[in-house]
Scaffold this active site. Structure first.
Site, PDB file in Angstrom:
ATOM      1  N   THR A   1       0.812  -1.215   0.000  1.00 46.34           N
ATOM      2  CA  THR A   1       0.000   0.000   0.000  1.00 46.34           C
ATOM      3  C   THR A   1       0.850   1.272   0.000  1.00 46.34           C
ATOM      4  O   THR A   1       1.977   1.272   0.523  1.00 46.34           O
ATOM      5  CB  THR A   1      -0.905   0.001   1.257  1.00 46.34           C
ATOM      6  OG1 THR A   1      -1.474   1.309   1.423  1.00 46.34           O
ATOM      7  CG2 THR A   1      -0.123  -0.304   2.520  1.00 46.34           C
TER       8      THR A   1
ATOM      9  N   TYR B   1      -1.468   0.275  10.030  1.00 45.25           N
ATOM     10  CA  TYR B   1      -1.782  -0.449   8.791  1.00 45.25           C
ATOM     11  C   TYR B   1      -0.570  -0.411   7.854  1.00 45.25           C
ATOM     12  O   TYR B   1      -0.081  -1.453   7.400  1.00 45.25           O
ATOM     13  CB  TYR B   1      -3.014   0.177   8.131  1.00 45.25           C
ATOM     14  CG  TYR B   1      -3.229  -0.278   6.711  1.00 45.25           C
ATOM     15  CD1 TYR B   1      -3.384  -1.624   6.408  1.00 45.25           C
ATOM     16  CD2 TYR B   1      -3.267   0.651   5.664  1.00 45.25           C
ATOM     17  CE1 TYR B   1      -3.565  -2.044   5.096  1.00 45.25           C
ATOM     18  CE2 TYR B   1      -3.450   0.243   4.360  1.00 45.25           C
ATOM     19  CZ  TYR B   1      -3.597  -1.099   4.081  1.00 45.25           C
ATOM     20  OH  TYR B   1      -3.768  -1.504   2.778  1.00 45.25           O
TER      21      TYR B   1
END
Ligand code: UDP
Length: 326
Positions: A116, A140
């Protein structure tokens, strides 16, 4: 040829399964169905299991003998990762470690991993590419960065070949309307906005209008989910041709502010967007925009659906269909 797709019952994973099927592979979905939908598994078999259960992964690999693994399954909410980091580190990192070790134990050498742009952190105004340094600002992004590092270690120790994709903001839905985005709870900008437009929610809250951007709202690079999964099929072929490990950024190269996305949604739907001005959401970077020339040049990737009009239009059609049910 079987490909095990973890998280294949989820938003991006289910679109990847469709692309794999169209490309002649059989996608085997490995999913615990906590956030995914059995109804989204339409393109190959479902093996219900959890990545924290190593025996389940081994059993899936023994049953299907895949040529490669595509690893989408993860917790992926920036905000939640700030309030419950342990859940993110445990699920994402421990689950991925189990999967990587099971992959190698089964003699599989080809691994496609969903990373990501949240691994980059706060790098104001910079176009991010594969060589940009990574300093995540939320758990995350931290957990995904750790898995990238893990894959590099296993490449050196055991010859695991990994194509790592750093996604920017994935949006839209299958243009044929077979699958689309459905999260419970929904936290993403475009589906929340479309629900607000459609009266299913009272309003969209804009998370912060005091960022250092032209209109004060955060800038993101939105990429159509169907373009994104096309890159996965290209990456799988890359691996099967033994070209080795590689990182690719996947985005459109264009940044749009929250207000610009609101304006585009108003234009596509021809309806007003009810909004509330809210506070910043912890963990949000000001601007995340991608340089994806490596994927274009080396994989031959063509992200030709990644414009706001098509992404919002496809998401709008999907959002007004009957939803998946548990
Ligand atoms: N956002 C917003 N209101 C919402 C959800 C998101 O203003 O209800 C903003 C968020 O702050 C970010 C952008 O929209 O700047 C995209 O957020 P999303 O959650 O869709 O994706 P993320 O960037 O977290 O992966």
């Amino acid at each position: 040829m079987h490909v095990v797709v973890t998280g294949g019952a989820g938003y991006i994973g289910s679109h990847a399964c469709k692309a794999l099927k169209l490309a002649g592979f059989t996608p085997v979905v490995f999913d615990n169905l906590t956030t995914g939908w059995a109804e989204a598994v339409k393109f190959g078999p479902l093996f219900q299991g959890d990545l924290l259960d190593r025996a389940a992964i081994d059993a899936c690999f023994a049953q299907y003998r895949p040529v490669a693994v595509m690893h989408f399954a993860a917790l992926s909410l920036v905000g939640e990762s700030m309030t419950n980091p342990g859940k993110y580190w445990r699920t994402n990192v421990n689950g991925s470690l189990n999967l990587i070790e099971a992959t190698l134990a089964a003699g599989i050498k080809n691994f496609v991993f969903s990373s990501t742009c949240a691994t980059y952190g706060e790098l104001d105004g910079v176009t991010l590419d594969e060589d940009t340094s990574q300093t995540p600002i939320n758990a995350y992004g931290g957990s995904k960065r750790a898995i990238e590092m893990m894959l590099r270690d296993f490449e050196k120790s055991s010859g695991l070949n990994a194509v790592i994709y750093r996604y920017f903001n994935v949006a839209g839905a299958d243009p044929d309307g077979e699958i689309g985005e459905q999260h419970v709870p929904e936290t993403h900008l475009i589906p929340l906005m479309l629900d607000a437009i459609d009266g299913k929610r009272p309003a969209l809250t804009v998370f912060g209008s005091d960022y250092n951007t032209p209109d004060g709202t955060c800038i993101r690079d939105y990429v159509h989910v169907s373009d994104l999964v096309d890159a996965h099929v290209l990456g799988l072929r890359w691996l099967l041709e033994n070209k080795g490990s590689r990182v690719f950024c996947l985005g459109s190269g264009n940044g749009f502010s929250v207000r610009e996305v609101i304006e585009a949604s108003r234009a596509v739907t021809n309806r007003e967007v009810p909004i509330i001005e809210g506070q910043r959401r912890p963990g949000d970077a000001t601007s995340l925009v991608c340089g994806s020339s490596r994927a274009v040049n080396e994989l031959g990737w063509q992200p030709n659906r990644s414009n706001l009009t098509q992404m919002i239009g496809d998401a709008w059609r999907w959002s007004r269909q009957p939803r998946f049910e548990k």
